[in-house]
Design an enzyme around this catalytic site. Sequence first.
Site, PDB file in Angstrom:
ATOM      1  N   CYS A 109       0.811  -1.312  -0.192  1.00  0.00           N
ATOM      2  CA  CYS A 109      -0.037  -0.037  -0.063  1.00  0.00           C
ATOM      3  C   CYS A 109       0.835   1.300  -0.076  1.00  0.00           C
ATOM      4  CB  CYS A 109      -0.965  -0.012   1.247  1.00  0.00           C
ATOM      5  SG  CYS A 109      -2.265   1.193   0.960  1.00  0.00           S
ATOM      6  N   GLY A 110       0.803   2.255   1.028  1.00  0.00           N
ATOM      7  CA  GLY A 110       1.369   3.490   1.065  1.00  0.00           C
ATOM      8  C   GLY A 110       2.974   3.181   0.848  1.00  0.00           C
TER       9      GLY A 110
END
Length: 208
Positions: A109-110
Amino acid sequence: MNRTVYLYVFDTMSDWEIGYVAAELNSGRYFRKGLASAKIVTVGIEKTPVTTMGGLKLMPDLIVEKCSIQSDDALILPGGNTWTEAIHMPILNMAERCVQEGIVVGAICGATFGLAQAGLLDSRGHTSNDLAYLKMVCPSYTGEDYYKVESAVTDGTLITASGVAPLEFTVHVLKALDVCAPQTLDAWYHLNKTHEDKYFYELMNSIQ
């Protein structure tokens, strides 16, 4: 083999994204016979408590500068809301060294935004949450030709995954570390993905 998995923890960390992989590495319950479970060590920017997105408060075991990662170890980078900020440069520098030395690095993800901003995805196969969004939040990113529209991607010892793919992320990490038999990993994934009973029995039979 005494393997240590370093888990980066920070404020806003997406705790659910690393739940499966942390649990399976720490327990070692489905590892190949003769392999010991991994030791999970949390690493932070400072030796102060962090609060995850789920509201859990965690005290890092050590700071990045004290982390002496070895060739058989691994580094896990969870998602979170602050990956484009400069505060993460120490761990990104460590991730770059790990990639250069062939040490497993898993980013979900991030965390892929941080890798992209640091230039670590410009020449390696990878994925993220969405290519257009990745380009928007990381203007310096030039790895579009290496982007794959897949849940998780492994290139060498670098693993990247979408934030909605914690199961696939776990499979790629466990496979890269070679701690589970292929049939065990396959049954584990399909059990958690489909919830079908038959995969539970396949999983149990695979570790007998």
